[in-house]
Design an enzyme around this catalytic site. Structure first.
Site, PDB file in Angstrom:
ATOM      1  N   LYS A  20       0.736  -1.200  -0.077  1.00 10.23           N
ATOM      2  CA  LYS A  20      -0.147   0.024   0.021  1.00 10.23           C
ATOM      3  C   LYS A  20       1.019   1.305  -0.043  1.00 10.23           C
ATOM      4  O   LYS A  20       1.915   1.281   0.640  1.00 10.23           O
ATOM      5  CB  LYS A  20      -0.929   0.000   1.326  1.00 10.23           C
ATOM      6  CG  LYS A  20      -1.998  -1.025   1.355  1.00 10.23           C
ATOM      7  CD  LYS A  20      -2.597  -1.061   2.408  1.00 10.23           C
ATOM      8  CE  LYS A  20      -2.013  -2.010   3.527  1.00 10.23           C
ATOM      9  NZ  LYS A  20      -2.549  -2.081   4.529  1.00 10.23           N
ATOM     10  N   GLY A 111       8.111  -5.954  14.978  1.00 13.77           N
ATOM     11  CA  GLY A 111       7.970  -5.878  13.625  1.00 13.77           C
ATOM     12  C   GLY A 111       7.870  -4.119  13.255  1.00 13.77           C
ATOM     13  O   GLY A 111       7.272  -3.765  13.918  1.00 13.77           O
ATOM     14  N   ASP A 113       5.971  -2.916  11.156  1.00 14.69           N
ATOM     15  CA  ASP A 113       4.532  -2.637  10.751  1.00 14.69           C
ATOM     16  C   ASP A 113       3.811  -2.283  12.495  1.00 14.69           C
ATOM     17  O   ASP A 113       3.027  -1.353  12.406  1.00 14.69           O
ATOM     18  CB  ASP A 113       3.866  -3.609  10.193  1.00 14.69           C
ATOM     19  CG  ASP A 113       3.690  -4.930  10.599  1.00 14.69           C
ATOM     20  OD1 ASP A 113       4.919  -5.286  11.392  1.00 14.69           O
ATOM     21  OD2 ASP A 113       3.010  -5.737  10.507  1.00 14.69           O
TER      22      ASP A 113
END
Length: 260
Positions: A20, A111, A113
């Protein structure tokens, strides 16, 4: 094709199934994009053409990648063509950034993210404890305290993975489709019983986290969020692209890591 001004930022969230991206003016409010898009990993060979068609020529790029070296290489190749002069940073979890203290035992193992999502919720709900449920290929359920400390979380199979495991291992029962209508709690057929059980497991993990972090707000994001949110018995705010919002908040905070 009109080139973007020097004050534009390209934000990239390379997840396990899709990449994205969003383009924002440097002075734009949090989450306000000029243009945005997404594509599956299998279509990354078209990324250059898509960015060129959209006029993507940013001055600065911040990218989070949990999808591995192949996806990073595809993104880097597209950036060399579309943004050769841009300052590029590959976002990573660090001990602290943009108001978040990383409480992981080894901060670098968190992580990127999940760290970005924590920055995002801190920007959206400052001064309150928050549970972040990011419901994608995996479901992560993380906790941020009122003072901005990421204290840890849970990782479980995402809704599709969970239902798919049952489908594959119980006489090929039907796999759950993301657009399936929500069943009752006590389903009267096997297909709906699988979905009901998987939804209960996802919702239960989120509710357990909210209960453990007393007085916490809850933010839910990710592709499966529209299915899971209605199954929750706690108030939750649905926010699209919480990782992207976190990347934007990190840049708005005026901090930058190493570029490459």
């Amino acid at each position: 094709m009109k080139a973007e001004s020097a004050g534009t930022w390209l934000l990239l969230d390379a997840g396990n199934t899709r990449v994205k991206w969003a383009l924002a003016d440097a002075d734009a409010p949090l989450g306000q994009w000029r243009v945005q898009g997404a594509m599956a990993h299998g279509l990354l060979d078209t990324l250059i053409a898509e960015w060129q068609a959209a006029g993507i020529v940013p001055a600065r790029v911040l990218a989070a990648n949990v999808a591995g070296g192949g996806v990073r290489a595809a993104i880097e190749g597209a950036l060399r063509v579309c943004a050769p002069a841009a300052a590029v940073e590959w976002f990573a979890a660090v001990p602290s950034r943009a108001g978040i203290v990383n409480g992981y035992a080894n901060p670098a193992q968190l992580g990127c993210d999940r760290f970005a999502a924590a920055i995002g919720v801190r920007a959206l709900v400052p001064g309150r404890p928050v549970v972040i449920a990011n419901c994608g290929t995996a479901t992560t359920v993380d906790a941020v305290t009122a003072d901005g400390t990421f204290i840890g979380g849970m990782i479980l199979p995402g809704l599709r993975l969970m239902s798919g495991a049952l489908a594959r291992n119980t006489a090929q029962l039907p796999q759950i489709d993301a657009g399936t209508v929500l069943p009752p709690t006590f389903a009267d057929n096997t297909h709906d019983a699988i979905l009901s059980g998987c939804l209960a497991a996802q919702a239960g993990a989120i509710e357990r986290a909210v209960g453990a972090l007393g007085g916490a707000a809850c933010i839910i994001s990710g592709g499966a969020a529209p299915l899971i949110a209605p199954a929750l018995n706690v108030p939750a705010r649905h926010v699209d692209n919480i990782v992207m919002l976190g990347l934007h908040a990190a840049l708005l905070a005026g901090e930058m890591g190493e570029t490459c």
